[in-house]
Design a protein around this motif. Structure first.
Motif, PDB file in Angstrom:
ATOM      1  N   PRO A  44       0.704  -1.194   0.131  1.00 43.31           N
ATOM      2  CA  PRO A  44       0.116  -0.023  -0.096  1.00 43.31           C
ATOM      3  C   PRO A  44       0.823   1.369  -0.134  1.00 43.31           C
ATOM      4  O   PRO A  44       1.934   1.352   0.667  1.00 43.31           O
ATOM      5  CB  PRO A  44      -0.694   0.077   1.275  1.00 43.31           C
ATOM      6  N   PRO A  45       0.445   2.314  -0.768  1.00 40.30           N
ATOM      7  CA  PRO A  45       1.226   3.685  -0.728  1.00 40.30           C
ATOM      8  C   PRO A  45       1.281   4.227   0.617  1.00 40.30           C
ATOM      9  O   PRO A  45       0.290   4.091   1.570  1.00 40.30           O
ATOM     10  CB  PRO A  45       0.577   4.355  -1.664  1.00 40.30           C
ATOM     11  N   ALA A  54       4.714 -12.239   1.085  1.00 39.56           N
ATOM     12  CA  ALA A  54       5.405 -10.968   1.926  1.00 39.56           C
ATOM     13  C   ALA A  54       6.640 -10.794   1.720  1.00 39.56           C
ATOM     14  O   ALA A  54       7.369  -9.525   1.455  1.00 39.56           O
ATOM     15  CB  ALA A  54       5.124 -11.236   3.360  1.00 39.56           C
ATOM     16  N   SER A  55       7.534 -11.704   1.411  1.00 41.99           N
ATOM     17  CA  SER A  55       8.987 -11.681   1.069  1.00 41.99           C
ATOM     18  C   SER A  55       9.219 -10.933  -0.241  1.00 41.99           C
ATOM     19  O   SER A  55      10.019 -10.430  -0.563  1.00 41.99           O
ATOM     20  CB  SER A  55       9.588 -12.853   0.988  1.00 41.99           C
ATOM     21  N   ASN A 112      10.733  -4.605   1.174  1.00 39.25           N
ATOM     22  CA  ASN A 112      10.964  -3.390   1.569  1.00 39.25           C
ATOM     23  C   ASN A 112       9.785  -2.709   2.554  1.00 39.25           C
ATOM     24  O   ASN A 112       9.735  -1.926   3.363  1.00 39.25           O
ATOM     25  CB  ASN A 112      10.951  -2.205   0.394  1.00 39.25           C
ATOM     26  N   TYR A 113       8.640  -3.430   2.067  1.00 37.58           N
ATOM     27  CA  TYR A 113       7.325  -3.077   3.057  1.00 37.58           C
ATOM     28  C   TYR A 113       7.144  -4.080   4.167  1.00 37.58           C
ATOM     29  O   TYR A 113       7.048  -3.397   5.330  1.00 37.58           O
ATOM     30  CB  TYR A 113       6.174  -2.983   1.995  1.00 37.58           C
ATOM     31  N   SER A 114       7.119  -5.303   4.130  1.00 40.50           N
ATOM     32  CA  SER A 114       6.849  -6.499   5.021  1.00 40.50           C
ATOM     33  C   SER A 114       7.984  -6.596   5.877  1.00 40.50           C
ATOM     34  O   SER A 114       7.804  -7.160   6.989  1.00 40.50           O
ATOM     35  CB  SER A 114       6.458  -7.559   4.218  1.00 40.50           C
ATOM     36  N   ASP A 149      12.321   0.936  12.525  1.00 44.44           N
ATOM     37  CA  ASP A 149      12.459  -0.189  11.570  1.00 44.44           C
ATOM     38  C   ASP A 149      11.978  -1.342  12.577  1.00 44.44           C
ATOM     39  O   ASP A 149      11.265  -2.226  11.879  1.00 44.44           O
ATOM     40  CB  ASP A 149      13.769  -0.385  11.182  1.00 44.44           C
ATOM     41  N   PHE A 150      12.183  -1.336  13.766  1.00 44.07           N
ATOM     42  CA  PHE A 150      12.123  -2.738  14.628  1.00 44.07           C
ATOM     43  C   PHE A 150      10.571  -2.653  14.988  1.00 44.07           C
ATOM     44  O   PHE A 150       9.991  -3.652  14.657  1.00 44.07           O
ATOM     45  CB  PHE A 150      12.922  -2.575  16.051  1.00 44.07           C
ATOM     46  N   ILE A 151      10.068  -1.598  15.048  1.00 41.51           N
ATOM     47  CA  ILE A 151       8.553  -1.465  15.422  1.00 41.51           C
ATOM     48  C   ILE A 151       7.719  -1.837  14.201  1.00 41.51           C
ATOM     49  O   ILE A 151       6.537  -2.484  14.161  1.00 41.51           O
ATOM     50  CB  ILE A 151       8.108  -0.060  16.050  1.00 41.51           C
TER      51      ILE A 151
END
Length: 1277
Positions: free
Chosen positions: A258-259, A931-932, A936-938, A1054-1056
């Protein structure tokens, strides 16, 4: 010229044509005749490739296959019996073919179309009766065929490659062609794949087979262009199409993330900024208009410049006509009565404490000692999991579930190695190929030095309770007890951790054909290979029996150009233990030895950042120890100031009489006693302490307690004893005046803190509990023990005895009583200036501007805690953290855990999980794979390793993996040569299906105990031994996990985000499976708090503000407006704290939330005393009442909190601890400055404008209480 009977002579020009026609017909006949013949048949001499044989040269017709080869033919080449089973191969060749194709079979058979096409290629090559149509024997040595050309249609080759290009190798998270093509899958194509399979360097091909690709006939040969199947097609035998995971064309369009939500802007400017700017301008216009209008109105009616705005309710004059009547409302009367009850109770109590000091002090001492006795049971929690994660939180429960079923996540010891050398060297492949640049860290000499270091670490010996501990005692050895080598994720494992293997090269006097360069390049593309394709034929698989993926062992490269790496990463995973203190102790001892060794290690060519599992906790302990001196100095400065500032010196001669050093020390001891008692009481209950409690609560209680001490002492110093009044009555009266204010602030803080204990965060909850009790105990001790001590000190002072040296008495002298400088300054200069008519609007404008700015940036405060901040400035772990973010390319492992209860023995249970043929399109493996694709998103980096899919491949009857002794039924490894070993499942249509029911559970334990080897790379022992939790006696499958990796994560955000995404994927899987699946990674327990911290912060602070409002309303005598003033001011302080946090780069986390809750409590001290003094003032109007409140209470608040804290806070800036500098120095400084400015500047001005009207009942009571006494004069002073 000849002639033919009946015909005339032939024309001369027609003869060449006839001859050509004859030749063509003959050639066609002979080629057709040759097409019916073979190129070889049977096996002859030994090949140069160990264990392989040449095929025998044979150009005759095909021969019938021996009956014992029928089953093999059906297994390998279904549909290739050519009617009468006359072939150009015998049974031995079929057996050789089967052995050579074991690895492709194990990895590609999960996609039926791919495997069918591949077998088509090899079956036609080996057995086709039409061999001579598309094969040419170009080299024959005696009876041996030493080389052939194989003409293959381009269409066939491309179709075969396209059907296989996406097939996954589940256990290694890579595409199968990365293992079977001799290079990275992205570099593999139809041509180089087939060339690799036919190259003798792959260890399986006995002689060169030269593929020639063409769709048109070449040199009289018709290329083999058999029918192929696309991966989206099913086979004629009923096999289904390939799964989406193995065939991207079957997936439909690639998922699109999603954007990102666009930033909220107005005219291109941040919306909150615009809104708050407009709101502030609107407020200024309205406010300035109102002030100017009121000023004009007063001018016209010739009012005093101190006339109240909107105040029509002037208090009764003390000289009023009828002082015995008052027109007070019900609430005012109720408030006055409540105030009077408090005054009476505290007055009587204060008088009692002064009259019986020994009893009160001794009783207080006994109670404090009894409460503090619990400290012997004190436990300090340093475990980060216990500190930051609630036992009832989702992440904590999932961690406990994972640990109990699969064992705790392993302990990690890791090195990140770089070199100061900047040389780049070129490698020229033999015989052809572009030059390949290698980074300096991959220089052979550097690798030798790194290997020396690695071997030294392996040889480290630690001592635990007199017993030697080595790495082998602790390390993760997945193939134990068959292979006890430790898992070491290091590039040097490509060379079997051996100097000799690293130095190995093959060549002649002129060229080096293969060396460590070529082996490295092969291994990074096929890390699970047991035999590289170079002349070295060395294994890439680590000595521990598992692959070393290049993204785990190298750093600083671009894309997949691992040769450009600038860092080596060496990881030693150690076993972790749930409840085994001895084994954990051994691990800690070895890690300590490792840290000591690395701190002393030096090599000019290597720069090393390192960390062990215990490193962070060690550094936190060291940090706490080093900060003790900083904290001690900070408290010492505050103690000295308090001891000196309490005294009011009238003259130099009486300096030792009027000083209050001993009383100040006693007051400090009372504060510390309250902290000690609070810690002790909760230690009795069994609630463990945290470092936050130990570091923050003394600071908090000192702020609250010292403020109260200054209020009591300074009120006594300013008070005049009434006629006929004794000391105990005077102090009782003073306590009756100030104790309600102290009770108001302390009780408000206590309630606010105890409500803060409702938080889910252990650190916040523990702090709130300890702080709430400590503040209340401090109040009780101050109105009892300290009042008794004040009475004793007052008697000493009246007897002219020296402070500390009580036995020494000063001669009597005449002294005039004067106000302290601070009180004089506040009363005569500061309060009148702040409340002048032209200053007040400026103050309101400035403070509302600060508030508007803070509201605009509240949503911009970062969430999270940069782990680098938790380390001291000089910590070796800081270098490690920095290198982690610079060099590493892969994040932490993430496990998708399927909870107990799924029936894997049923097709339905299998289909919702697996990723191969026949599996659901929304299965677990398929959803993680999808998802992989948008990593960059997942943040999911790779396809998951799937034990179930590998098990299905392993158990297939075509594979040599699953075998058992037909005599005993015990498992027979693929490497065993024994005629009694038979296939687990029959070569029948049902046998080729997935195992179900009892079959599934019968062979699964064999799979999980099978070690991978060159004949069977699918053994599950190394990859999946801990992934499947079997029921006792192997009766069924319990919980299982499917592992992949996160992308590289650097910042808290990033972790969150990674946690959110993994949970979203797991939630979707759970819904599609109708079974509970959760995502688990080792960092989730620390970052889960940030998913809800904004909500938790808002809830905690709102609950605290609400409790302060309620308590203040009650204790101010039900004056709602006064309570609202307090609450508004504290809310402004809290909002402004967020503004400071944004300006000063302080993130929102559990530590800063504790400080915000504390600032809520301390703010009560800055505000409540001023408001209460305002509410009980009987001056004529709001401005004068505000001035009186500021003069009398402002100096005590300023000297009690602001000055006390200021010196102590400045010392915190000298701490080595970054967390101290950021979260304590910066936030404490902001708390004190914002509290002081709001309480001593803004609040009096706010009260002067819209403060509550005077309580008529209180004025009337004051009339009755003080008329005819000397206090009447003081009321108007």
């Amino acid at each position: 010229m000849c002639s033919v009977s009946g015909m005339g002579p032939l024309p001369r020009k027609s003869f060449p044509c006839v001859l050509l026609l004859f030749i063509l017909l003959a050639e066609g006949h002979f080629r057709w005749d040759e097409a019916q013949h073979c190129v070889w048949y049977g096996e002859c001499g030994e090949s140069k490739v160990p264990g392989k044989k040449y095929n025998c040269n044979y150009t005759g017709p095909s021969r019938p296959l021996e009956p014992d080869g029928f089953e093999l033919l059906t297994e390998l080449c279904p549909g290739y019996d050519y009617g009468n089973k006359s072939l150009c191969c015998d049974t031995d060749q079929l057996r050789t073919l089967k052995g050579s194709l074991q690895l492709p079979l194990q990895f590609l058979s999960r996609c039926p179309a791919c495997f069918f096409n591949l077998m088509n290629l090899f079956c036609e090559l080996t057995c086709s009766p039409h061999q001579s149509q598309f094969m040419n024997a170009t080299k024959i040595n005696g009876t041996n065929v030493a080389e052939v050309q194989y003409y293959i249609g381009k269409t066939f080759a491309n179709a075969m490659y396209n059907a296989c290009r996406d097939v996954q190798a589940p256990s290694s998270n890579v595409k199968a062609l990365s293992i079977l093509c001799g290079r990275e899958a992205v570099d593999c194509n139809a041509t180089n794949w087939i060339q690799y399979m036919f190259d003798i360097n792959n260890g399986q091909t006995p002689f060169p087979i030269i593929p020639i690709f063409s769709d048109a006939p070449v040199s009289g040969y018709d290329p083999m262009n058999n029918k192929t199947y696309d991966c989206t097609e099913g086979l004629e035998d009923g096999s289904g199409s390939c799964s989406c995971q193995d065939c991207s064309k079957a997936c439909g369009p690639k998922p699109v993330p999603p954007p990102l939500p666009p930033p909220w802007t107005i005219l291109g400017i941040d919306a909150m900024t615009v809104i708050m700017w407009i709101s502030y301008m609107a407020f200024l216009l309205i406010f300035i208009g109102t002030v100017v209008g009121a000023w004009c109105y007063r001018k016209r009616t010739i009012m005093s410049e101190y006339g109240p705005i909107l105040d029509s309710n002037n208090p009764l004059s003390l000289n009023g006509d009828d002082p015995n009547q008052v027109n007070a409302s019900c609430c005012e009367t109720l408030g006055e009565r409540f105030e009077n009850i408090l005054r009476t109770i505290f007055s009587s109590w204060g008088s009692f404490c002064v009259r019986y000091p020994s009893l009160v002090i001794l009783g207080s001492l006994i109670l404090v000692v009894a409460a503090s006795g619990g400290l012997v049971y004190m436990k300090i929690t340093t475990d980060p999991v216990e500190l930051w994660s609630s036992p009832t939180s989702q992440a904590r429960q999932e961690k406990d579930y994972f640990d109990s079923h699969f064992g705790p996540f392993f302990r990690t010891v890791q090195l990140i190695i770089t070199t100061p050398l900047n040389d780049t060297f070129m490698y020229s492949p033999y015989p052809i190929g572009s030059n390949v640049p290698f980074g300096a860290i991959l220089d052979k000499e550097i690798l030798h030095q790194v290997l020396d270091l690695q071997l030294d670490i392996e040889a480290l010996v630690a001592t635990y309770e007199g017993e030697n501990v080595t790495l082998k005692d602790l390390c993760l050895a997945p193939l134990a007890p068959y292979n006890n080598n430790c898992t070491i994720l290091s590039v040097l494992n490509y060379f079997q951790n051996s100097h000799a293997m690293l130095d190995r090269s093959v060549g002649d006097d002129f060229y080096v054909w293969a060396d460590f360069h070529s082996h490295f390049l092969y291994c990074v593309s096929a890390p699970a290979s047991l035999n590289d394709t170079t002349h070295l034929h060395d294994p890439c698989l680590g000595t521990f029996g598992g692959p070393v993926f290049p993204w785990l062992a190298l750093g600083g490269y671009d894309e997949t150009n691992y040769n450009n790496a600038t860092a080596l990463v060496i990881t030693f995973p150690l076993n972790n233990y749930l409840n085994d203190s001895v084994k954990i102790g051994k691990a800690l001892a070895w890690e300590s030895e490792f840290i000591s060794f690395m701190k002393n290690f030096s090599n000019p060519n290597l720069t090393i950042a390192f960390s062990a599992e215990r490193s962070i906790e060690d550094e936190l302990d060291r940090e706490s120890a080093s900060d003790v001196s900083t904290i001690v100095i900070s408290y010492a400065i505050m103690f000295i100031y308090i001891s000196l500032a309490l005294g009011h010196i009238h003259s130099f001669r009486r300096i030792m009489v009027d000083s209050k050093i001993s009383l100040g020390i006693a007051g400090i001891l009372i504060v510390l006693s309250s902290v000690s008692a609070s810690l002790g009481i909760f230690s009795y209950v069994g609630i463990p302490l945290t470092l936050i409690v130990i570091e923050v609560i003394p600071f908090l209680v000192l702020a609250v307690g010292v403020d109260n001490i200054f209020i009591i002492v300074q009120t006594y110093q300013r008070d005049e004893r009434l006629a006929q009044e004794e000391l105990h009555q005077q102090i009782g009266r003073i306590l009756g005046d100030v104790a309600p204010s102290m009770f108001l602030s302390s009780f408000s803080e206590t309630v606010a803190f105890f409500l803060g204990a409702l938080s889910n965060m252990p650190a916040v909850r523990t702090f709130s509990l300890f702080a709430g009790l400590a503040v209340f105990i401090d109040f009780l001790l101050q109105i009892s023990c300290f009042v008794s001590l004040l009475g004793l000190d007052a008697k000493r002072q009246e007897a002219n005895r020296l402070d500390i040296l009580c036995c020494v008495k000063l001669p009597e002298g005449q002294e005039t009583k004067t106000d302290s400088f601070l009180f004089w300054f506040f009363k005569k200069i500061y309060a009148p200036f702040v409340l002048t008519e032209w200053v007040r609007p400026i103050i309101v404008a400035v403070f509302v501007g600060m508030l508007s700015f803070s509201i605009a940036v509240v949503n911009k405060v970062e969430i999270g805690l940069d782990q680098k901040l938790s380390m001291p400035d000089d910590s070796y772990v800081l270098d490690y953290f920095r290198n982690l973010s610079v060099y590493l390319h892969t994040g932490a492992p993430v496990y998708f855990v399927v909870e107990d209860g799924l029936n894997y023995s049923s097709p339905e249970g299998q289909n919702v999980v697996c990723g191969g043929v026949g599996c659901n399109n929304d299965s677990l493996v398929q959803q993680v794979y999808s998802a992989s694709l948008i990593s960059n998103y997942s943040t999911i980096a790779f396809t998951p390793s799937s034990w179930l899919d590998d098990y299905f491949d392993w158990v297939k009857p075509q594979s040599t993996c699953c075998r058992y002794y037909n005599t005993t039924g015990a498992f027979c490894n693929a490497s065993v040569v024994d005629p009694s070993c038979v296939h687990c499942r029959p070569m029948t249509p049902s046998g080729k299906q997935r195992p179900e029911g009892e079959d599934f559970m019968h062979f699964l334990p064999m799979f999980l105990s099978d070690n991978p080897n060159i004949k069977c790379g699918k053994g599950g022992h190394a990859a999946y031994a801990t992934a499947v939790d079997l029921y006792p006696d192997n009766k069924g499958v319990g919980a299982t996990y499917f592992m992949t990796y996160h992308t590289i994560l650097n910042e808290s955000s990033d972790f969150i985000h990674a946690l959110k995404m993994a949970r979203t994927v797991a939630h979707n899987i759970s819904q599609s499976m109708d079974h509970k699946v959760f995502a688990y990674s080792v960092f989730y327990v620390f970052y889960e708090q940030y998913l809800t911290i904004a909500y938790d912060t808002a809830l905690n602070l709102c609950v605290s503000l609400g409790s302060i409002f309620v308590v203040t309303t009650v204790l101010l005598g039900f004056e709602l407006w006064s309570a609202l003033m307090v609450t508004i001011t504290i809310a402004m302080i809290l909002v402004n704290m967020f503004g400071v946090m944004w300006l000063w780069n302080i993130s929102l986390n559990a530590v800063s939330l504790v400080n915000l809750v504390m600032s809520c409590g301390i703010s009560v001290e800055f505000c409540s005393h001023i408001v209460r003094a305002f509410s009980i003032s009987v001056k004529k109007n709001r401005v004068e009442r505000a001035e009186e409140a500021l003069a009398h209470m402002g100096s005590s608040v300023f000297s009690g909190i602001t000055l006390t804290k200021f010196g102590g806070i400045l010392i915190l800036a000298l701490s080595k601890s970054q967390i101290f500098k950021v979260f304590y120095f910066r936030m404490y400084l902001a708390i004190v400055l914002l509290g002081a400015t709001h309480g001593l500047i803004f609040l009096p001005v706010l009260l002067s404008y819209i403060g509550p009207s005077v309580n008529k009942a209180k004025v009337f009571a004051a009339n009755k209480r003080y008329v005819g006494t000397e206090r009447e004069r003081l009321l108007n002073y």
